[in-house]
Write an enzyme that holds these catalytic residues in place. Structure first.
Site, PDB file in Angstrom:
ATOM      1  N   TYR A 162     -11.253   1.993  12.903  1.00  0.00           N
ATOM      2  CA  TYR A 162     -10.933   3.181  12.099  1.00  0.00           C
ATOM      3  C   TYR A 162     -11.645   4.375  12.725  1.00  0.00           C
ATOM      4  O   TYR A 162     -12.748   4.212  13.279  1.00  0.00           O
ATOM      5  CB  TYR A 162     -11.417   2.949  10.656  1.00  0.00           C
ATOM      6  N   SER A 208       2.886  -0.436  -2.126  1.00  0.00           N
ATOM      7  CA  SER A 208       1.456  -0.189  -1.876  1.00  0.00           C
ATOM      8  C   SER A 208       0.944   0.804  -2.922  1.00  0.00           C
ATOM      9  O   SER A 208       1.727   1.401  -3.670  1.00  0.00           O
ATOM     10  CB  SER A 208       1.270   0.400  -0.475  1.00  0.00           C
ATOM     11  N   GLY A 209      -0.373   0.982  -2.933  1.00  0.00           N
ATOM     12  CA  GLY A 209      -0.939   1.959  -3.859  1.00  0.00           C
ATOM     13  C   GLY A 209      -0.359   3.343  -3.626  1.00  0.00           C
ATOM     14  O   GLY A 209       0.003   4.053  -4.572  1.00  0.00           O
TER      15      GLY A 209
HETATM   16  N1  LIG Z   1      -3.621   8.204   6.092  1.00  0.00           N
HETATM   17  C1  LIG Z   1      -4.238   8.222   4.930  1.00  0.00           C
HETATM   18  O1  LIG Z   1      -4.856   9.207   4.553  1.00  0.00           O
HETATM   19  C2  LIG Z   1      -4.160   7.027   4.043  1.00  0.00           C
HETATM   20  C3  LIG Z   1      -4.594   7.084   2.721  1.00  0.00           C
HETATM   21  C4  LIG Z   1      -4.436   5.955   1.923  1.00  0.00           C
HETATM   22  C5  LIG Z   1      -3.904   4.794   2.468  1.00  0.00           C
HETATM   23  N2  LIG Z   1      -3.555   4.797   3.772  1.00  0.00           N
HETATM   24  C6  LIG Z   1      -2.929   3.610   4.416  1.00  0.00           C
HETATM   25  O2  LIG Z   1      -1.785   3.293   3.666  1.00  0.00           O
HETATM   26  C7  LIG Z   1      -1.544   1.920   3.768  1.00  0.00           C
HETATM   27  C8  LIG Z   1      -1.400   1.366   2.356  1.00  0.00           C
HETATM   28  O3  LIG Z   1      -2.650   1.483   1.693  1.00  0.00           O
HETATM   29  P1  LIG Z   1      -2.786   1.074   0.155  1.00  0.00           P
HETATM   30  O4  LIG Z   1      -4.184   1.147  -0.258  1.00  0.00           O
HETATM   31  O5  LIG Z   1      -1.765   1.830  -0.591  1.00  0.00           O
HETATM   32  O6  LIG Z   1      -2.343  -0.451   0.310  1.00  0.00           O
HETATM   33  P2  LIG Z   1      -2.258  -1.625  -0.715  1.00  0.00           P
HETATM   34  O7  LIG Z   1      -2.047  -1.114  -2.087  1.00  0.00           O
HETATM   35  O8  LIG Z   1      -3.368  -2.557  -0.428  1.00  0.00           O
HETATM   36  O9  LIG Z   1      -0.894  -2.300  -0.229  1.00  0.00           O
HETATM   37  C9  LIG Z   1      -0.728  -2.801   1.066  1.00  0.00           C
HETATM   38  C10 LIG Z   1       0.733  -2.631   1.458  1.00  0.00           C
HETATM   39  O10 LIG Z   1       0.910  -2.995   2.815  1.00  0.00           O
HETATM   40  C11 LIG Z   1       1.977  -3.943   2.924  1.00  0.00           C
HETATM   41  N3  LIG Z   1       1.705  -4.835   4.033  1.00  0.00           N
HETATM   42  C12 LIG Z   1       0.628  -5.641   4.203  1.00  0.00           C
HETATM   43  N4  LIG Z   1       0.717  -6.287   5.377  1.00  0.00           N
HETATM   44  C13 LIG Z   1       1.880  -5.887   5.955  1.00  0.00           C
HETATM   45  C14 LIG Z   1       2.561  -6.198   7.186  1.00  0.00           C
HETATM   46  N5  LIG Z   1       2.024  -7.040   8.057  1.00  0.00           N
HETATM   47  N6  LIG Z   1       3.732  -5.583   7.438  1.00  0.00           N
HETATM   48  C15 LIG Z   1       4.270  -4.721   6.570  1.00  0.00           C
HETATM   49  N7  LIG Z   1       3.696  -4.382   5.392  1.00  0.00           N
HETATM   50  C16 LIG Z   1       2.510  -4.963   5.089  1.00  0.00           C
HETATM   51  C17 LIG Z   1       1.962  -4.661   1.595  1.00  0.00           C
HETATM   52  O11 LIG Z   1       3.216  -5.239   1.399  1.00  0.00           O
HETATM   53  P3  LIG Z   1       3.344  -6.739   0.800  1.00  0.00           P
HETATM   54  O12 LIG Z   1       3.118  -6.616  -0.674  1.00  0.00           O
HETATM   55  O13 LIG Z   1       4.730  -7.106   1.170  1.00  0.00           O
HETATM   56  O14 LIG Z   1       2.297  -7.569   1.475  1.00  0.00           O
HETATM   57  C18 LIG Z   1       1.697  -3.495   0.645  1.00  0.00           C
HETATM   58  O15 LIG Z   1       2.870  -2.763   0.426  1.00  0.00           O
HETATM   59  C19 LIG Z   1      -2.702   1.336   4.557  1.00  0.00           C
HETATM   60  O16 LIG Z   1      -2.311   1.250   5.908  1.00  0.00           O
HETATM   61  C20 LIG Z   1      -3.783   2.367   4.394  1.00  0.00           C
HETATM   62  O17 LIG Z   1      -4.722   2.340   5.441  1.00  0.00           O
HETATM   63  C21 LIG Z   1      -3.649   5.865   4.566  1.00  0.00           C
END
Ligand SMILES: NC(=O)c1ccc[n+]([C@@H]2O[C@H](COP(=O)([O-])OP(=O)(O)OC[C@H]3O[C@@H](n4cnc5c(N)ncnc54)[C@H](OP(=O)(O)O)[C@@H]3O)[C@@H](O)[C@H]2O)c1
Length: 393
Positions: free
Chosen positions: A87, A200-201
């Site tokens: 990260y 996802s969240g």
């Molecule tokens: N850029 C930013 O500022 C920012 C801010 C917040 C979050 N994020 C990113 O956003 C993403 C989601 O975060 P979150 O906290 O919302 O996640 P979360 O609620 O933990 O959910 C994870 C999501 O990822 C999917 N997933 C997991 N493994 C996968 C794979 N191998 N291929 C495709 N989909 C997969 C899951 O789908 P399934 O249910 O099908 O497993 C679920 O939809 C993460 O990558 C996080 O780092 C980025």
């Protein structure tokens, strides 16, 4: 050094939502030192290999310091990436917590209660809840001490009726969804966005905010063996206009369905949100109106995004990235306003928090239980986001 002998004193807290009196043990050493535990790493690697529970004590606060007792701290995918060392913001290793080797406390989001304050602190009272202003605080800990200007204060009226889990998960995912829906394209009411990782969240937050603002959402989720219908129904109940699996989205003939949904393109899809990566992103781009934006904010599949040359040239599709930490650092006041607004929507029942899998963290909770919860976040198809909920600490 603080004395190590701990005295656990009973403290009575009145919980406003339920008006039930809940006794909470508070472990204090002699002279008012808090007995704190942190889940920390001393080297980068897989969470199961590097996370350890470490105890230390915290002196009573002076000056502009606050002593905090944590209430809830989620386990987000980015926290794992940070521990793995992949990260952009690296863990900050220190010996300030009394460890022999430098350690860094895991976790970047959460909510804590102010349990003591230094003499010069203004505008923050004991009993207030606080959220960390910046990434890298290290929120997987029972207690912490910090400067008062490093937290967003959530007063009683702003959290009335809310659980710590709801307040402790407001500052990353809902904020990310909010900014991505607002800052790249001026969607008009009735216009669409398409997103992957829709369960996802961030995805769930985007569905709900879009509904409130009059935008329509086409949502892509990964195909799963069981519970597919329930998942689709769940997202529809949040306000999604359409939910499809990645397979359905990529199937021949889906273009016709999109045409129908968007009223022959008169309600264009002008925004795409991507947290998955890989070829799916190209398929999403093909459904976008000319001049639309695809915003990448995650890479859950670990596959790269390749840019489709024709769409770049002839349809002027824009590919952007968003990182909430960068945005928050530049816009601290907007962040605070956004947090309060999402909490207000949650209080009104207009915004639902994500499904969660709480892990209770008490004073005597074993290291393995906590580490397993973190490691488990790496598995897909989870029923809820892992979150530490602090009990008798
Ligand atoms: N850029 C930013 O500022 C920012 C801010 C917040 C979050 N994020 C990113 O956003 C993403 C989601 O975060 P979150 O906290 O919302 O996640 P979360 O609620 O933990 O959910 C994870 C999501 O990822 C999917 N997933 C997991 N493994 C996968 C794979 N191998 N291929 C495709 N989909 C997969 C899951 O789908 P399934 O249910 O099908 O497993 C679920 O939809 C993460 O990558 C996080 O780092 C980025």
């Amino acid at each position: 050094m603080a004395p190590s002998r701990a005295i656990c004193s009973a403290r009575i807290t009145l919980q406003r939502a339920s008006t039930i009196t809940v006794p909470q043990r508070r472990c204090l050493s002699a002279y008012g030192y808090e007995q704190a535990k942190v889940l920390a790493l001393s080297t980068l690697g897989e969470p199961k290999d590097v996370l350890k529970l470490h105890s230390h004590s915290i002196a009573p606060p002076h000056g502009d310091l606050l002593t905090l007792r944590f209430l809830a701290s989620p386990i987000n995918p980015a926290d794992i990436n940070q521990i793995q060392g992949v990260y952009p913001t690296k863990p900050v290793f220190t010996t300030a917590l009394g460890s022999t080797d430098p350690i860094a406390v895991g976790g970047n989001e959460g909510v804590a209660e102010v349990i003591a304050k230094g003499g010069s602190v203004k505008g923050v009272e004991k009993g207030d809840w606080v959220i960390m202003k910046k990434q890298g605080f290290g929120t997987w800990r029972t207690h912490a001490q910090t400067k008062a200007d490093e937290v967003v204060v959530v007063k009683g009226e702003d959290r009335e009726g809310l659980k710590p889990e709801q307040v402790g998960t407001v500052s990353v995912n809902p904020m990310t969804a909010w900014r991505m829906l607002q800052d790249f394209v001026s969607l008009k009411e009735g216009e669409w966005f398409v997103q992957n990782g829709a369960n996802s969240g961030v995805g769930r937050a985007a569905i709900q905010l879009a509904k409130l603002w009059g935008y329509k959402s086409l949502n892509i989720v990964r195909k799963r063996e069981t519970g597919m219908d329930e998942l689709k129904a769940d997202l529809m109940s949040l306000g999604a206009d359409a939910v499809v699996t990645d397979e359905e989205f990529e199937a021949k003939g889906f273009r016709d369905q999109v045409k129908e949904m968007t009223n022959g393109g008169r309600e264009p899809i002008r925004l795409g949100l991507n947290c998955v990566g890989g070829p799916l992103v190209n398929s999403m781009a093909k459904h976008l109106a000319a001049g639309a934006h695809i915003v990448t904010y995650g890479a859950m599949s670990k596959k790269p995004v390749s840019l489709p040359t024709g769409l770049l040239i002839f349809k002027d599709i824009h590919f952007d990235g968003f990182w909430v930490s960068r945005w928050s650092d530049k816009n601290p006041q907007d962040k605070e306003a956004c947090i309060k607004e999402v909490l207000h929507l949650t209080q009104q029942g207009k915004f639902k928090d994500v499904p969660m899998s709480p892990v209770t963290w008490n004073h005597d909770t074993k290291q393995d239980e906590l580490v397993d919860a973190v490691q488990g976040t790496l598995e897909g198809f989870r029923s809820g986001k892992g979150i530490f909920v602090f009990g008798n600490t």
